[in-house]
Design a protein around this motif. Sequence first.
Motif, PDB file in Angstrom:
ATOM      1  N   ALA A   1      51.025  31.591  51.789  1.00 57.86           N
ATOM      2  CA  ALA A   1      50.594  32.024  53.126  1.00 57.86           C
ATOM      3  C   ALA A   1      49.769  33.305  53.061  1.00 57.86           C
ATOM      4  CB  ALA A   1      51.818  32.231  54.024  1.00 57.86           C
ATOM      5  N   ARG A   2      49.824  33.991  51.920  1.00 56.56           N
ATOM      6  CA  ARG A   2      49.084  35.249  51.757  1.00 56.56           C
ATOM      7  C   ARG A   2      47.876  35.078  50.833  1.00 56.56           C
ATOM      8  NH1 ARG A   2      53.084  39.916  50.498  1.00 56.56           N
ATOM      9  NH2 ARG A   2      51.277  41.103  51.159  1.00 56.56           N
ATOM     10  N   ILE A   3      47.326  33.879  50.786  1.00 59.73           N
ATOM     11  CA  ILE A   3      46.259  33.555  49.834  1.00 59.73           C
ATOM     12  C   ILE A   3      45.054  34.487  49.946  1.00 59.73           C
ATOM     13  CG2 ILE A   3      45.187  31.779  51.278  1.00 59.73           C
ATOM     14  CD1 ILE A   3      45.501  31.721  47.460  1.00 59.73           C
ATOM     15  N   GLU A   4      44.658  34.863  51.121  1.00 56.73           N
ATOM     16  CA  GLU A   4      43.471  35.731  51.254  1.00 56.73           C
ATOM     17  C   GLU A   4      43.736  37.110  50.639  1.00 56.73           C
ATOM     18  OE1 GLU A   4      40.469  34.663  51.930  1.00 56.73           O
ATOM     19  OE2 GLU A   4      41.418  32.703  52.156  1.00 56.73           O
ATOM     20  N   GLN A   5      44.910  37.661  50.869  1.00 53.77           N
ATOM     21  CA  GLN A   5      45.262  38.953  50.270  1.00 53.77           C
ATOM     22  C   GLN A   5      45.393  38.824  48.757  1.00 53.77           C
ATOM     23  OE1 GLN A   5      45.520  41.888  52.103  1.00 53.77           O
ATOM     24  NE2 GLN A   5      45.456  42.828  50.094  1.00 53.77           N
ATOM     25  N   ILE A   6      45.952  37.721  48.304  1.00 54.79           N
ATOM     26  CA  ILE A   6      46.089  37.474  46.861  1.00 54.79           C
ATOM     27  C   ILE A   6      44.710  37.457  46.208  1.00 54.79           C
ATOM     28  CG2 ILE A   6      46.725  35.747  45.142  1.00 54.79           C
ATOM     29  CD1 ILE A   6      49.098  35.037  47.084  1.00 54.79           C
ATOM     30  N   LYS A   7      43.791  36.721  46.794  1.00 52.98           N
ATOM     31  CA  LYS A   7      42.437  36.653  46.236  1.00 52.98           C
ATOM     32  C   LYS A   7      41.773  38.025  46.210  1.00 52.98           C
ATOM     33  CE  LYS A   7      41.364  31.859  47.383  1.00 52.98           C
ATOM     34  NZ  LYS A   7      40.500  30.973  48.178  1.00 52.98           N
ATOM     35  N   GLN A   8      42.026  38.829  47.225  1.00 50.69           N
ATOM     36  CA  GLN A   8      41.438  40.164  47.293  1.00 50.69           C
ATOM     37  C   GLN A   8      42.001  41.068  46.190  1.00 50.69           C
ATOM     38  OE1 GLN A   8      41.630  41.997  51.168  1.00 50.69           O
ATOM     39  NE2 GLN A   8      41.371  44.035  50.312  1.00 50.69           N
ATOM     40  N   ASP A   9      43.276  40.966  45.925  1.00 50.40           N
ATOM     41  CA  ASP A   9      43.925  41.850  44.951  1.00 50.40           C
ATOM     42  C   ASP A   9      43.960  41.290  43.535  1.00 50.40           C
ATOM     43  OD1 ASP A   9      44.271  43.543  47.047  1.00 50.40           O
ATOM     44  OD2 ASP A   9      46.422  43.197  47.256  1.00 50.40           O
ATOM     45  N   ALA A  10      43.557  40.046  43.359  1.00 51.61           N
ATOM     46  CA  ALA A  10      43.591  39.422  42.036  1.00 51.61           C
ATOM     47  C   ALA A  10      42.787  40.180  40.975  1.00 51.61           C
ATOM     48  CB  ALA A  10      43.131  37.974  42.126  1.00 51.61           C
ATOM     49  N   PRO A  11      41.625  40.774  41.298  1.00 51.75           N
ATOM     50  CA  PRO A  11      40.883  41.488  40.253  1.00 51.75           C
ATOM     51  C   PRO A  11      41.680  42.632  39.609  1.00 51.75           C
ATOM     52  CG  PRO A  11      39.421  41.007  42.068  1.00 51.75           C
ATOM     53  CD  PRO A  11      40.813  40.648  42.523  1.00 51.75           C
ATOM     54  N   ALA A  12      42.482  43.364  40.383  1.00 50.84           N
ATOM     55  CA  ALA A  12      43.286  44.454  39.813  1.00 50.84           C
ATOM     56  C   ALA A  12      44.358  43.897  38.880  1.00 50.84           C
ATOM     57  CB  ALA A  12      43.930  45.282  40.924  1.00 50.84           C
ATOM     58  N   HIS A  13      44.946  42.787  39.266  1.00 49.95           N
ATOM     59  CA  HIS A  13      45.952  42.108  38.440  1.00 49.95           C
ATOM     60  C   HIS A  13      45.329  41.648  37.122  1.00 49.95           C
ATOM     61  CE1 HIS A  13      48.814  38.881  37.366  1.00 49.95           C
ATOM     62  NE2 HIS A  13      47.804  38.041  37.440  1.00 49.95           N
ATOM     63  N   THR A  14      44.179  40.993  37.219  1.00 50.95           N
ATOM     64  CA  THR A  14      43.487  40.499  36.024  1.00 50.95           C
ATOM     65  C   THR A  14      43.061  41.650  35.124  1.00 50.95           C
ATOM     66  OG1 THR A  14      42.719  38.584  37.261  1.00 50.95           O
ATOM     67  CG2 THR A  14      41.534  39.120  35.229  1.00 50.95           C
ATOM     68  N   LYS A  15      42.494  42.688  35.711  1.00 47.85           N
ATOM     69  CA  LYS A  15      42.053  43.854  34.934  1.00 47.85           C
ATOM     70  C   LYS A  15      43.233  44.500  34.211  1.00 47.85           C
ATOM     71  CE  LYS A  15      39.548  48.270  35.444  1.00 47.85           C
ATOM     72  NZ  LYS A  15      39.886  48.655  34.127  1.00 47.85           N
ATOM     73  N   TYR A  16      44.359  44.618  34.884  1.00 46.35           N
ATOM     74  CA  TYR A  16      45.548  45.216  34.269  1.00 46.35           C
ATOM     75  C   TYR A  16      45.890  44.499  32.964  1.00 46.35           C
ATOM     76  CZ  TYR A  16      50.442  46.235  33.365  1.00 46.35           C
ATOM     77  OH  TYR A  16      51.611  46.585  32.748  1.00 46.35           O
ATOM     78  N   TRP A  17      46.000  43.177  33.020  1.00 43.65           N
ATOM     79  CA  TRP A  17      46.398  42.426  31.822  1.00 43.65           C
ATOM     80  C   TRP A  17      45.311  42.454  30.752  1.00 43.65           C
ATOM     81  CZ3 TRP A  17      51.162  41.402  30.610  1.00 43.65           C
ATOM     82  CH2 TRP A  17      52.116  41.386  31.629  1.00 43.65           C
ATOM     83  N   HIS A  18      44.061  42.339  31.134  1.00 41.66           N
ATOM     84  CA  HIS A  18      42.983  42.376  30.142  1.00 41.66           C
ATOM     85  C   HIS A  18      42.874  43.750  29.481  1.00 41.66           C
ATOM     86  CE1 HIS A  18      41.158  38.396  30.404  1.00 41.66           C
ATOM     87  NE2 HIS A  18      41.555  38.418  31.665  1.00 41.66           N
ATOM     88  N   ASP A  19      43.047  44.812  30.244  1.00 39.36           N
ATOM     89  CA  ASP A  19      42.948  46.166  29.699  1.00 39.36           C
ATOM     90  C   ASP A  19      44.072  46.486  28.714  1.00 39.36           C
ATOM     91  OD1 ASP A  19      40.667  46.560  31.167  1.00 39.36           O
ATOM     92  OD2 ASP A  19      41.559  47.992  32.579  1.00 39.36           O
ATOM     93  N   LEU A  20      45.208  45.800  28.834  1.00 40.03           N
ATOM     94  CA  LEU A  20      46.299  46.027  27.881  1.00 40.03           C
ATOM     95  C   LEU A  20      45.934  45.554  26.477  1.00 40.03           C
ATOM     96  CD1 LEU A  20      49.398  44.985  30.030  1.00 40.03           C
ATOM     97  CD2 LEU A  20      48.772  47.308  29.303  1.00 40.03           C
ATOM     98  N   ASP A  21      45.032  44.589  26.388  1.00 40.84           N
ATOM     99  CA  ASP A  21      44.575  44.060  25.107  1.00 40.84           C
ATOM    100  C   ASP A  21      45.762  43.679  24.215  1.00 40.84           C
ATOM    101  OD1 ASP A  21      42.540  43.239  23.386  1.00 40.84           O
ATOM    102  OD2 ASP A  21      42.558  45.159  22.312  1.00 40.84           O
ATOM    103  N   LEU A  22      46.685  42.932  24.787  1.00 36.73           N
ATOM    104  CA  LEU A  22      47.900  42.556  24.076  1.00 36.73           C
ATOM    105  C   LEU A  22      47.659  41.419  23.094  1.00 36.73           C
ATOM    106  CD1 LEU A  22      50.315  42.524  27.132  1.00 36.73           C
ATOM    107  CD2 LEU A  22      50.221  44.255  25.324  1.00 36.73           C
ATOM    108  N   GLU A  23      48.324  41.504  21.988  1.00 41.36           N
ATOM    109  CA  GLU A  23      48.275  40.426  21.007  1.00 41.36           C
ATOM    110  C   GLU A  23      48.846  39.160  21.640  1.00 41.36           C
ATOM    111  OE1 GLU A  23      50.281  39.242  16.741  1.00 41.36           O
ATOM    112  OE2 GLU A  23      50.205  41.353  17.317  1.00 41.36           O
ATOM    113  N   GLY A  24      48.182  38.036  21.417  1.00 41.22           N
ATOM    114  CA  GLY A  24      48.673  36.754  21.904  1.00 41.22           C
ATOM    115  C   GLY A  24      48.507  36.519  23.391  1.00 41.22           C
ATOM    116  N   TYR A  25      47.763  37.393  24.072  1.00 43.03           N
ATOM    117  CA  TYR A  25      47.611  37.255  25.525  1.00 43.03           C
ATOM    118  C   TYR A  25      46.874  35.974  25.892  1.00 43.03           C
ATOM    119  CZ  TYR A  25      45.781  37.702  30.199  1.00 43.03           C
ATOM    120  OH  TYR A  25      45.445  37.446  31.504  1.00 43.03           O
ATOM    121  N   GLN A  26      47.470  35.248  26.819  1.00 43.90           N
ATOM    122  CA  GLN A  26      46.854  34.101  27.465  1.00 43.90           C
ATOM    123  C   GLN A  26      47.411  34.083  28.870  1.00 43.90           C
ATOM    124  OE1 GLN A  26      47.052  30.270  25.488  1.00 43.90           O
ATOM    125  NE2 GLN A  26      47.568  31.300  23.584  1.00 43.90           N
TER     126      GLN A  26
END
Length: 75
Positions: free
Chosen positions: A13-38
């Motif tokens: 029900a919060r899809i529009e807010q999720i889409k808006q905030d998804a870039p911060a979520h994605t950036k967080y995980w990518h910036d960690l540069d964790l081994e084995g990340y998928q």
Amino acid sequence: MNTYAFFYLMDPARIEQIKQDAPAHTKYWHDLDLEGYQGGPFSDYSGGLIIFKAETLEKADELVHKDPFVDHFIL
């Protein structure tokens, strides 16, 4: 080094807010540069799955709880 999976569900029900905030979520995980990340969202944005390696369960838990989505969208 152990492999951990972070499986999460979100309120569709919060899809529009999720889409808006998804870039911060994605950036967080990518910036960690964790081994084995998928990871990525389910096609209907009802949740997602992230797989990564960490030294301990405590460290994995710490990383998950710093995800910007955790406080806002995770069910």
